[in-house]
Design an enzyme around this catalytic site. Structure first.
Site, PDB file in Angstrom:
ATOM      1  N   ASP A  16      38.899  21.839  17.139  1.00  0.00           N
ATOM      2  CA  ASP A  16      38.763  20.553  16.448  1.00  0.00           C
ATOM      3  C   ASP A  16      37.571  19.809  17.032  1.00  0.00           C
ATOM      4  O   ASP A  16      37.079  20.131  18.125  1.00  0.00           O
ATOM      5  CB  ASP A  16      40.039  19.720  16.606  1.00  0.00           C
ATOM      6  CG  ASP A  16      40.151  18.620  15.563  1.00  0.00           C
ATOM      7  OD1 ASP A  16      39.330  18.610  14.624  1.00  0.00           O
ATOM      8  OD2 ASP A  16      41.052  17.778  15.683  1.00  0.00           O
ATOM      9  N   GLU A  57      33.093  19.577  14.900  1.00  0.00           N
ATOM     10  CA  GLU A  57      34.040  20.628  14.527  1.00  0.00           C
ATOM     11  C   GLU A  57      33.417  22.015  14.696  1.00  0.00           C
ATOM     12  O   GLU A  57      34.063  22.948  15.199  1.00  0.00           O
ATOM     13  CB  GLU A  57      34.506  20.407  13.094  1.00  0.00           C
ATOM     14  CG  GLU A  57      35.442  19.219  12.939  1.00  0.00           C
ATOM     15  CD  GLU A  57      35.590  18.753  11.506  1.00  0.00           C
ATOM     16  OE1 GLU A  57      36.507  17.968  11.240  1.00  0.00           O
ATOM     17  OE2 GLU A  57      34.772  19.167  10.637  1.00  0.00           O
ATOM     18  N   ASP A  82      41.863  22.278  11.138  1.00  0.00           N
ATOM     19  CA  ASP A  82      42.234  21.352  10.074  1.00  0.00           C
ATOM     20  C   ASP A  82      41.020  20.861   9.293  1.00  0.00           C
ATOM     21  O   ASP A  82      41.147  19.964   8.453  1.00  0.00           O
ATOM     22  CB  ASP A  82      43.043  20.163  10.613  1.00  0.00           C
ATOM     23  CG  ASP A  82      42.295  19.340  11.650  1.00  0.00           C
ATOM     24  OD1 ASP A  82      41.122  19.022  11.422  1.00  0.00           O
ATOM     25  OD2 ASP A  82      42.892  19.005  12.689  1.00  0.00           O
ATOM     26  N   HIS A 283      33.741   4.484  -9.123  1.00  0.00           N
ATOM     27  CA  HIS A 283      32.519   4.109  -8.414  1.00  0.00           C
ATOM     28  C   HIS A 283      32.700   2.812  -7.625  1.00  0.00           C
ATOM     29  O   HIS A 283      33.616   2.026  -7.883  1.00  0.00           O
ATOM     30  CB  HIS A 283      31.357   3.948  -9.405  1.00  0.00           C
ATOM     31  CG  HIS A 283      31.617   2.884 -10.439  1.00  0.00           C
ATOM     32  ND1 HIS A 283      31.447   1.541 -10.187  1.00  0.00           N
ATOM     33  CD2 HIS A 283      32.037   2.975 -11.718  1.00  0.00           C
ATOM     34  CE1 HIS A 283      31.746   0.835 -11.269  1.00  0.00           C
ATOM     35  NE2 HIS A 283      32.110   1.686 -12.218  1.00  0.00           N
ATOM     36  N   GLU A 359      31.288   5.995 -18.987  1.00  0.00           N
ATOM     37  CA  GLU A 359      32.181   4.922 -19.401  1.00  0.00           C
ATOM     38  C   GLU A 359      32.059   4.679 -20.903  1.00  0.00           C
ATOM     39  O   GLU A 359      31.097   5.110 -21.557  1.00  0.00           O
ATOM     40  CB  GLU A 359      31.857   3.641 -18.608  1.00  0.00           C
ATOM     41  CG  GLU A 359      32.727   2.430 -18.909  1.00  0.00           C
ATOM     42  CD  GLU A 359      34.218   2.674 -18.682  1.00  0.00           C
ATOM     43  OE1 GLU A 359      34.815   3.371 -19.518  1.00  0.00           O
ATOM     44  OE2 GLU A 359      34.762   2.146 -17.695  1.00  0.00           O
TER      45      GLU A 359
END
Length: 479
Positions: A16, A57, A82, A283, A359
């Site tokens: 990790d 990572e 993970d 957005h 939109e």
């Protein structure tokens, strides 16, 4: 000294990394485990200065692989992390496009022959040992010190947690040997569950551990904040609210019933197989948003405001920490492209434009508030509120028209990304339309949902044609 090679030996490497600021002070942790006993064989951790989560990572992965190689260069290694990004990139399923990631991935691939290494994604709660090591390294770096295995509490704390889970209540581990024994028993099941065998000195500080891991003083900080963007499971009902579906700047009021977060991505169903999952991101804020003005595809195509850019960056950081997004699709309008670009920059992914996600065209209503439309075009507004087939004044689009093009866009994205998690950056009406269609709700339900800027919803589409709405999550808390 590394031990003598053992025929067909296997290791589990858990790694990790984290950054307090992303980018910010960063560190990594890695642990090598015996998959048969759960015994900790080696630990590695290091403070690496200012870096991003993903860089940390990868550094943790490299250190873990090197530690495993030092123990036995012929062993087969199963890496468990993970970080969906690292796992998918190192498995060869995702392209590596970010310039900072390419050399790190190449370095990791050179540590051991690829045929000896396999990769597995695990949820964060099953990666606590490596997470704790990373935090200890960052804590040491903050103090101007180097991480020392003599001060590590990662293995002992994991043992205490495993013991507490078995007993149903928290209790203190009496000594290191007893704690390590419980850890071996607990980790053995986790290391072997559901996994098939996979076909130079470590960087940073490395600790080779025996069966009794000594506990020292001082513990690492908690894990780096991860965004927490898994939505709660949504019920089919929607909460009635004032306002209009396509007006910007509202706050979410969709009722949700809380359910457990899924263990993989944004949610899967074992009986139906892995779905194509849309993570629906509205957005960020524009100059029109605070005034709740109609802002569609027929207006001025505004850019993100300073607040909107900050929202986009914060959502990007949270999604990068989550690590489940595999592709990004955006509306062609500027505010969505800017929001998508912020996420893409963190994840090292391309943004694919889908025109069908734009939109609604609000015609003559563009730039006006609901009250101004009511004053100037009362009859047209009443018709629009009463029928999905009615269009705004001046040649705008009806909700029925928008639903047809959004449905077609949905089908194209699903076909292009089967069984993958796709970030879909779009607008109020397309998001509500996708949620409505998934729920089988009538068109008037659009007026009973509201979405804040930079909020997230999730819809999973299964192979049998069914869909599951995983919820709505307001990301305003990220400010």
């Amino acid at each position: 000294m590394p031990s003598s090679p053992v025929a067909d030996r296997q290791f589990v490497v858990e790694a990790d990394g984290g950054s307090r600021g992303n980018p910010g002070p960063a560190g990594y942790g890695a642990v090598v485990l015996d998959p048969a006993t759960g015994e900790t064989l080696a630990e590695a951790a290091e403070f690496i200065g200012v870096a991003t989560n993903n860089v940390a990572e990868y550094k943790g992965l490299i250190a873990g692989l090197r530690a495993a190689r030092a123990l036995d260069p012929a062993a087969r290694v199963r890496v468990r992390m993970d970080s969906k990004l690292v796992v998918e990139q190192m498995s060869g399923r995702w392209k590596i496009k970010h310039p900072d990631m390419k050399p790190l991935a190449a370095e990791a691939a050179r540590v051991l022959p690829p045929s000896q290494v396999s990769y597995e994604w695990i949820p964060r709660e099953r990666n606590k040992h490596a997470d704790r090591l990373a935090n200890e390294a960052m804590d040491a770096g903050r103090r101007g010190e180097r991480w020392s295995p003599s001060r590590s509490t990662a293995d002992l704390t994991s043992a205490a947690e495993a013991s507490a889970a078995d007993a149903g209540a928290a209790r203190v581990v009496g000594d290191a040997a007893a704690g390590a024994a419980r850890a071996r028993a607990a980790l053995a099941g986790a290391a072997l569950a559901g996994a098939a065998p996979a076909g130079a000195a470590p960087a940073g500080a490395v600790h080779a551990a025996g069966s009794a891991h000594g506990a020292g003083s001082g513990g690492g900080a908690g894990s780096v904040a991860g965004g927490g963007l898994v939505g709660a499971g949504a019920g089919a009902g929607a909460h009635a609210s004032a306002g209009v579906a396509a007006v910007e700047g509202a706050t979410p009021v969709l009722d949700t019933a809380v359910e457990a977060a899924p263990s993989v991505g944004w949610g899967t169903s074992a009986d139906l197989g892995a779905p194509a999952t849309f993570v629906l991101l509205r957005h960020g804020e524009t100059a029109l948003t605070p005034f709740k003005r109609f802002s569609g595809s027929g207006g001025t195509d505004p850019e993100l405001s300073a607040v909107g850019r900050d929202q986009a960056e914060r959502v990007a950081a949270a999604l990068a920490e989550r690590g489940t997004v595999q592709a990004i699709v955006s509306s062609p309008l500027r505010r969505c492209r800017e929001t998508a670009a912020a996420v893409a920059g963190r994840l090292g992914l391309d943004v694919h434009i889908e025109d069908g996600l734009r939109e609604t065209d609000f015609g003559a209503w563009e730039g006006l508030t609901f009250g101004e439309v009511r004053e100037r075009y009362p009859d047209d507004l009443d018709a629009w509120l009463g029928s999905a087939k009615a269009a705004p004044t001046g040649g705008g689009e009806s909700f029925a028209t928008v639903a047809r093009r959004v449905s077609a866009a949905r089908d194209r994205v699903i076909a292009a990304h089967p069984r993958r998690t796709v970030l879909v950056v779009t607008h109020v009406t397309p998001i509500k339309t996708l949620v409505r269609l998934a729920l089988g709700a009538p068109p008037e339900s659009l007026f009973r949902m509201e979405l804040s800027a930079a909020s997230i919803s999730s819809v999973a589409y299964y192979g049998d044609g069914n869909a599951s709405v995983r919820g709505l999550n307001d990301t305003g808390h990220l400010r």
